[in-house]
Enzyme design. Structure first.
Site, PDB file in Angstrom:
ATOM      1  N   TYR A 227      -2.957   4.842  -5.667  1.00 54.27           N
ATOM      2  CA  TYR A 227      -2.135   3.653  -5.465  1.00 54.27           C
ATOM      3  C   TYR A 227      -0.695   3.952  -5.849  1.00 54.27           C
ATOM      4  O   TYR A 227      -0.414   4.924  -6.546  1.00 54.27           O
ATOM      5  CB  TYR A 227      -2.679   2.448  -6.246  1.00 54.27           C
ATOM      6  CG  TYR A 227      -2.467   2.511  -7.739  1.00 54.27           C
ATOM      7  CD1 TYR A 227      -1.340   1.949  -8.331  1.00 54.27           C
ATOM      8  CD2 TYR A 227      -3.394   3.130  -8.566  1.00 54.27           C
ATOM      9  CE1 TYR A 227      -1.142   2.007  -9.698  1.00 54.27           C
ATOM     10  CE2 TYR A 227      -3.214   3.191  -9.933  1.00 54.27           C
ATOM     11  CZ  TYR A 227      -2.082   2.628 -10.498  1.00 54.27           C
ATOM     12  OH  TYR A 227      -1.884   2.691 -11.861  1.00 54.27           O
ATOM     13  N   CYS A 228       0.219   3.117  -5.372  1.00 56.72           N
ATOM     14  CA  CYS A 228       1.639   3.260  -5.688  1.00 56.72           C
ATOM     15  C   CYS A 228       2.240   1.869  -5.836  1.00 56.72           C
ATOM     16  O   CYS A 228       1.602   0.985  -6.397  1.00 56.72           O
ATOM     17  CB  CYS A 228       2.350   4.097  -4.631  1.00 56.72           C
ATOM     18  SG  CYS A 228       2.266   3.418  -2.957  1.00 56.72           S
ATOM     19  N   LEU A 229       3.430   1.656  -5.320  1.00 56.17           N
ATOM     20  CA  LEU A 229       4.040   0.333  -5.405  1.00 56.17           C
ATOM     21  C   LEU A 229       3.624  -0.555  -4.244  1.00 56.17           C
ATOM     22  O   LEU A 229       3.312  -1.721  -4.426  1.00 56.17           O
ATOM     23  CB  LEU A 229       5.570   0.456  -5.447  1.00 56.17           C
ATOM     24  CG  LEU A 229       6.348  -0.855  -5.557  1.00 56.17           C
ATOM     25  CD1 LEU A 229       6.030  -1.540  -6.881  1.00 56.17           C
ATOM     26  CD2 LEU A 229       7.833  -0.604  -5.426  1.00 56.17           C
TER      27      LEU A 229
ATOM     28  N   GLY B 250       1.795   1.007  -1.179  1.00 54.60           N
ATOM     29  CA  GLY B 250       0.774   1.627  -0.343  1.00 54.60           C
ATOM     30  C   GLY B 250       1.279   2.772   0.511  1.00 54.60           C
ATOM     31  O   GLY B 250       0.482   3.532   1.056  1.00 54.60           O
TER      32      GLY B 250
ATOM     33  N   TYR C 223       0.351  -1.478  -6.622  1.00 51.98           N
ATOM     34  CA  TYR C 223       0.006  -1.795  -8.008  1.00 51.98           C
ATOM     35  C   TYR C 223      -0.134  -3.312  -8.204  1.00 51.98           C
ATOM     36  O   TYR C 223      -1.123  -3.790  -8.762  1.00 51.98           O
ATOM     37  CB  TYR C 223       1.092  -1.200  -8.916  1.00 51.98           C
ATOM     38  CG  TYR C 223       1.012  -1.571 -10.371  1.00 51.98           C
ATOM     39  CD1 TYR C 223      -0.127  -1.310 -11.118  1.00 51.98           C
ATOM     40  CD2 TYR C 223       2.109  -2.131 -11.025  1.00 51.98           C
ATOM     41  CE1 TYR C 223      -0.184  -1.621 -12.464  1.00 51.98           C
ATOM     42  CE2 TYR C 223       2.061  -2.446 -12.372  1.00 51.98           C
ATOM     43  CZ  TYR C 223       0.913  -2.180 -13.089  1.00 51.98           C
ATOM     44  OH  TYR C 223       0.859  -2.491 -14.424  1.00 51.98           O
TER      45      TYR C 223
END
Length: 142
Positions: free
Chosen positions: A93-95, A97, A121
């Site tokens: 995951y990131c901020l 996608g 996130y």
């Protein structure tokens, strides 16, 4: 002879078209965010390796419990941290996608078969809390 007719929209027609298009995009993104977050939490519940692929400062600013940090642009240099079992579930995951999609692609090319793009996130946090998930649209410059 073939005649091609173009439909032109006036000011109000353009606005209605644009608003309708944005509603469709919003609904598609909302459904996609909810689906990826639900799939991620299901995999996490089954013991998936949880990887935050944001930068180190972003990770230090807050991350999901149990996550390790491997920035997306360093995934290929840290393949050993993912283990030898290519069927082990992994959630990235990131901020929003985007970076996690890139990380998922790198892992898939390396043979990992159970990689889930958890998306963002915030969406993951909201899904865990049972909140409804809405995509964020960025208007103008940040």
């Amino acid at each position: 002879m073939q005649v091609i007719t173009a439909i032109t929209l006036g000011g109000a027609g353009k606005t209605v078209f644009f608003v309708g298009l944005m509603v469709v995009v919003f609904l598609v993104l909302r459904a996609r965010s909810a689906g990826s977050a639900a799939a991620a939490w299901a995999a996490i519940g089954q013991g998936a390796l949880l990887v935050d692929v944001r930068g180190e400062q972003e990770f230090q600013g807050g991350h999901l419990d149990g996550a390790i940090n491997i920035p997306h642009d360093r995934i290929s240099q840290h393949l050993g941290r993912f283990g030898a079992d290519k069927s082990r579930p992994i959630v990235v995951y990131c901020l929003s996608g985007g970076r996690s999609a890139l990380a998922k692609a790198v892992l898939a090319r390396q043979g990992d078969t159970q990689v889930v793009n958890g998306g963002g996130y915030g969406a993951l946090q909201a899904a865990r809390a049972g909140a409804r998930i809405f995509p964020v649209f960025w208007w103008g410059s940040a």
